[in-house]
Design a protein around this motif. Structure first.
Motif, PDB file in Angstrom:
ATOM      1  N   ASN A  48     -58.546   2.275 -36.019  1.00 11.95           N
ATOM      2  CA  ASN A  48     -59.754   3.106 -35.968  1.00 11.95           C
ATOM      3  C   ASN A  48     -58.669   4.340 -36.190  1.00 11.95           C
ATOM      4  N   ASP A  49     -57.334   4.639 -35.956  1.00 12.96           N
ATOM      5  CA  ASP A  49     -56.675   5.649 -36.251  1.00 12.96           C
ATOM      6  C   ASP A  49     -55.697   6.014 -35.959  1.00 12.96           C
ATOM      7  N   LEU A  50     -54.542   6.373 -36.017  1.00  9.73           N
ATOM      8  CA  LEU A  50     -52.965   6.245 -35.851  1.00  9.73           C
ATOM      9  C   LEU A  50     -52.509   6.996 -34.552  1.00  9.73           C
ATOM     10  N   ALA A  51     -53.293   7.386 -33.669  1.00  9.51           N
ATOM     11  CA  ALA A  51     -52.847   7.884 -32.250  1.00  9.51           C
ATOM     12  C   ALA A  51     -52.081   6.411 -31.840  1.00  9.51           C
ATOM     13  N   SER A  52     -52.427   5.575 -31.752  1.00  9.94           N
ATOM     14  CA  SER A  52     -52.045   4.277 -30.614  1.00  9.94           C
ATOM     15  C   SER A  52     -50.280   3.791 -31.141  1.00  9.94           C
ATOM     16  N   LEU A  53     -49.953   4.135 -32.756  1.00 15.17           N
ATOM     17  CA  LEU A  53     -49.169   4.040 -32.803  1.00 15.17           C
ATOM     18  C   LEU A  53     -47.658   4.651 -32.287  1.00 15.17           C
ATOM     19  N   GLU A  54     -46.488   4.679 -32.010  1.00 11.04           N
ATOM     20  CA  GLU A  54     -45.465   5.019 -31.892  1.00 11.04           C
ATOM     21  C   GLU A  54     -44.464   5.449 -33.416  1.00 11.04           C
ATOM     22  N   HIS A  55     -44.841   4.200 -33.909  1.00 10.57           N
ATOM     23  CA  HIS A  55     -43.397   4.048 -35.247  1.00 10.57           C
ATOM     24  C   HIS A  55     -44.223   3.626 -36.381  1.00 10.57           C
ATOM     25  N   LEU A  56     -43.605   3.414 -37.241  1.00 12.75           N
ATOM     26  CA  LEU A  56     -44.198   2.345 -38.478  1.00 12.75           C
ATOM     27  C   LEU A  56     -42.572   0.811 -39.177  1.00 12.75           C
ATOM     28  N   ASN A  57     -42.064   1.124 -37.640  1.00 15.41           N
ATOM     29  CA  ASN A  57     -40.924   0.135 -37.952  1.00 15.41           C
ATOM     30  C   ASN A  57     -41.941  -1.361 -38.549  1.00 15.41           C
ATOM     31  N   GLU A  58     -42.569  -1.804 -38.144  1.00 15.47           N
ATOM     32  CA  GLU A  58     -43.196  -3.282 -38.621  1.00 15.47           C
ATOM     33  C   GLU A  58     -43.238  -3.021 -40.491  1.00 15.47           C
ATOM     34  N   ILE A  59     -43.676  -1.783 -40.880  1.00 15.88           N
ATOM     35  CA  ILE A  59     -43.951  -1.524 -42.392  1.00 15.88           C
ATOM     36  C   ILE A  59     -43.527  -1.320 -43.370  1.00 15.88           C
ATOM     37  N   ASP A  60     -43.744  -2.026 -44.081  1.00  8.61           N
ATOM     38  CA  ASP A  60     -42.923  -2.020 -45.499  1.00  8.61           C
ATOM     39  C   ASP A  60     -42.917  -0.691 -46.123  1.00  8.61           C
ATOM     40  N   ILE A  61     -44.350  -0.757 -46.100  1.00  5.92           N
ATOM     41  CA  ILE A  61     -45.168   0.215 -47.516  1.00  5.92           C
ATOM     42  C   ILE A  61     -46.712   0.579 -46.920  1.00  5.92           C
ATOM     43  N   VAL A  62     -47.179   2.192 -46.945  1.00 11.26           N
ATOM     44  CA  VAL A  62     -48.172   3.021 -46.829  1.00 11.26           C
ATOM     45  C   VAL A  62     -47.926   3.788 -47.964  1.00 11.26           C
ATOM     46  N   PRO A 104     -37.756   2.472 -40.839  1.00  9.96           N
ATOM     47  CA  PRO A 104     -38.873   3.108 -41.295  1.00  9.96           C
ATOM     48  C   PRO A 104     -39.225   2.837 -42.949  1.00  9.96           C
ATOM     49  N   PRO A 105     -40.447   3.041 -43.225  1.00 15.46           N
ATOM     50  CA  PRO A 105     -41.461   2.016 -44.678  1.00 15.46           C
ATOM     51  C   PRO A 105     -40.178   2.299 -45.707  1.00 15.46           C
ATOM     52  N   GLN A 106     -39.850   1.347 -46.263  1.00  9.35           N
ATOM     53  CA  GLN A 106     -39.565   1.575 -48.107  1.00  9.35           C
ATOM     54  C   GLN A 106     -40.112   2.329 -49.144  1.00  9.35           C
ATOM     55  N   LYS A 149     -46.789  18.604 -50.710  1.00 11.15           N
ATOM     56  CA  LYS A 149     -45.670  18.918 -49.658  1.00 11.15           C
ATOM     57  C   LYS A 149     -45.880  18.281 -48.150  1.00 11.15           C
ATOM     58  N   THR A 150     -46.733  17.833 -47.615  1.00 18.94           N
ATOM     59  CA  THR A 150     -46.627  16.985 -46.298  1.00 18.94           C
ATOM     60  C   THR A 150     -46.089  15.785 -46.523  1.00 18.94           C
ATOM     61  N   ALA A 151     -46.516  15.050 -47.855  1.00 18.91           N
ATOM     62  CA  ALA A 151     -47.015  13.445 -48.048  1.00 18.91           C
ATOM     63  C   ALA A 151     -45.150  13.566 -48.613  1.00 18.91           C
ATOM     64  N   ASN A 152     -44.150  14.634 -49.308  1.00 16.75           N
ATOM     65  CA  ASN A 152     -42.699  15.089 -49.163  1.00 16.75           C
ATOM     66  C   ASN A 152     -41.952  14.768 -47.818  1.00 16.75           C
ATOM     67  N   ASP A 153     -42.489  15.687 -47.380  1.00 19.69           N
ATOM     68  CA  ASP A 153     -41.660  16.199 -45.595  1.00 19.69           C
ATOM     69  C   ASP A 153     -40.794  14.316 -45.912  1.00 19.69           C
ATOM     70  N   CYS A 154     -41.704  13.196 -45.685  1.00 15.14           N
ATOM     71  CA  CYS A 154     -40.832  11.748 -44.921  1.00 15.14           C
ATOM     72  C   CYS A 154     -39.935  11.356 -45.988  1.00 15.14           C
ATOM     73  N   ARG A 155     -39.868  12.135 -46.988  1.00 13.33           N
ATOM     74  CA  ARG A 155     -38.723  11.635 -48.236  1.00 13.33           C
ATOM     75  C   ARG A 155     -36.982  11.655 -47.583  1.00 13.33           C
ATOM     76  N   SER A 156     -36.478  10.482 -47.678  1.00 15.58           N
ATOM     77  CA  SER A 156     -35.571   9.761 -47.112  1.00 15.58           C
ATOM     78  C   SER A 156     -34.287   9.584 -48.122  1.00 15.58           C
ATOM     79  N   ILE A 157     -33.474   8.333 -47.424  1.00 10.74           N
ATOM     80  CA  ILE A 157     -32.545   7.746 -48.622  1.00 10.74           C
ATOM     81  C   ILE A 157     -33.255   6.501 -48.489  1.00 10.74           C
ATOM     82  N   GLN A 158     -34.357   6.467 -47.118  1.00 10.02           N
ATOM     83  CA  GLN A 158     -34.792   5.293 -46.257  1.00 10.02           C
ATOM     84  C   GLN A 158     -35.756   5.192 -47.041  1.00 10.02           C
ATOM     85  N   THR A 159     -36.375   5.947 -46.812  1.00  7.87           N
ATOM     86  CA  THR A 159     -38.042   5.855 -47.911  1.00  7.87           C
ATOM     87  C   THR A 159     -38.794   6.863 -49.244  1.00  7.87           C
ATOM     88  N   GLN A 160     -39.222   5.715 -50.087  1.00  2.23           N
ATOM     89  CA  GLN A 160     -39.330   6.854 -51.115  1.00  2.23           C
ATOM     90  C   GLN A 160     -40.377   7.603 -51.179  1.00  2.23           C
TER      91      GLN A 160
END
Length: 306
Positions: A48-62, A104-106, A149-160
């Motif tokens: 019902n929200d993302l509050a229960s999550l601490e990371h997205l290690n098991e997620i490939d794509i958001v 992190p997600p790809q 801008k907010t979405a692009n904040d998580c851009r990295s070598i690991q996450t497109q």
């Protein structure tokens, strides 16, 4: 792949879930998980929200499609805030979770809108166009600029990060077209104002297929316009829709009436832009419905329309 989708019960999200469910494991974020499960099936994981999550290690794509509809209600100060925060806060939460992930997600595929470009007359715009300073005061641009801008904040070598600037999505049973149909079926449709303002549109099937392509592609990132390659002006849009329905379209809607009825939100109808999917086409993506008449024919006359 494990795919997390926000906005999964919306007009586009529902179709995307059905397109992905046979090949991928889906985690769907909805404010009402029980209702979502009845609509989309019990085979998926619901949050019902993302509050229960601490990371997205098991997620490939958001895939982030969530947001208060921009055209559902008059733009009061409160409604503007809901429109903004429903996009900005959730996207910020996603970005934080991605940064906190050891694996992190790809990729993050994030919705945006062609409102980013601001309102323009007859100038053709593509992904390289930079909005002029006057656009900074236009509400759709403000919403989209911060959202991206907010979405692009998580851009990295690991996450497109892929930003889809979406135009008017055409679907018979959802979106703006479904709201237009009653008047046009009665022969009461027509151009808005002088009819010269641009309408940059995309068939719902092409939008879903574009998202599917972005999931599969390994080299795509940045901004892509989710609009058909042949935008039209408002007069042609109204004429083509009426012709498809075998109805006349000679009753123009005065701009003043829309401004009185809708206030600032009327700019979504009285102004517009001609947006071209230049970078999108460089990916090799092929539109099934590049022309408006074929899109309307499939949606309104085909027995297999949805």
């Amino acid at each position: 792949m494990n795919i997390l989708i926000t906005g999964a019960t919306g007009f586009i999200g529902t179709q995307l879930v059905h397109a992905l469910e046979n090949e991928h494991t889906l985690t769907l974020v909805s404010r009402h998980p029980g209702k979502a499960a009845k609509k989309l099936g019990v085979a998926h994981t619901y949050l019902n929200d993302l509050a229960s999550l601490e990371h997205l290690n098991e997620i490939d794509i958001v895939i982030n499609l969530a947001g208060e509809p921009i055209a559902n209600k008059r733009w009061s100060h409160q409604q503007k805030d809901r429109i903004c925060q429903s996009r900005w806060q959730l996207t910020q939460h996603i970005a934080t979770l991605i940064k906190q992930s050891a694996i992190p997600p790809q990729k993050l595929i994030n919705a945006s809108a062609i409102g980013f470009y601001g309102m323009h007359a007859e100038q053709a715009l593509d992904e390289d166009f930079l909005p002029p300073k006057k656009s900074a005061i236009e509400f759709p641009h403000i919403v989209c600029k911060e959202w991206e801008k907010t979405a692009n904040d998580c851009r990295s070598i690991q996450t497109q990060v892929i930003i889809l600037r979406i135009g008017l999505v055409l679907g018979r049973y959802g979106g703006a077209l479904s709201k237009m149909l009653p008047a046009f079926k009665l022969g009461l449709g027509g151009p808005i104002g002088d009819g010269k303002q641009g309408v940059s549109w995309i068939h719902q099937t092409d939008l879903i297929n574009l998202i599917l392509l972005m999931i599969k592609q390994t080299h795509c990132q940045g901004v892509f316009n989710a609009t058909a390659p042949h935008p039209v002006n408002q007069a042609e849009f109204a004429k083509t829709l009426a012709h498809t329905l075998h109805r006349p379209a000679f009753l123009p809607v005065p701009t003043l009436i829309l401004k009185l009825a809708l206030g600032e939100m009327s700019q979504l109808l009285t102004q517009g832009q001609f947006v071209l999917p230049t970078r999108t086409l460089t990916t090799g993506f092929q539109f099934q419905y590049p022309y408006l008449n074929a899109a309307f024919h499939q949606l309104l006359q085909s027995p297999n329309s949805a």
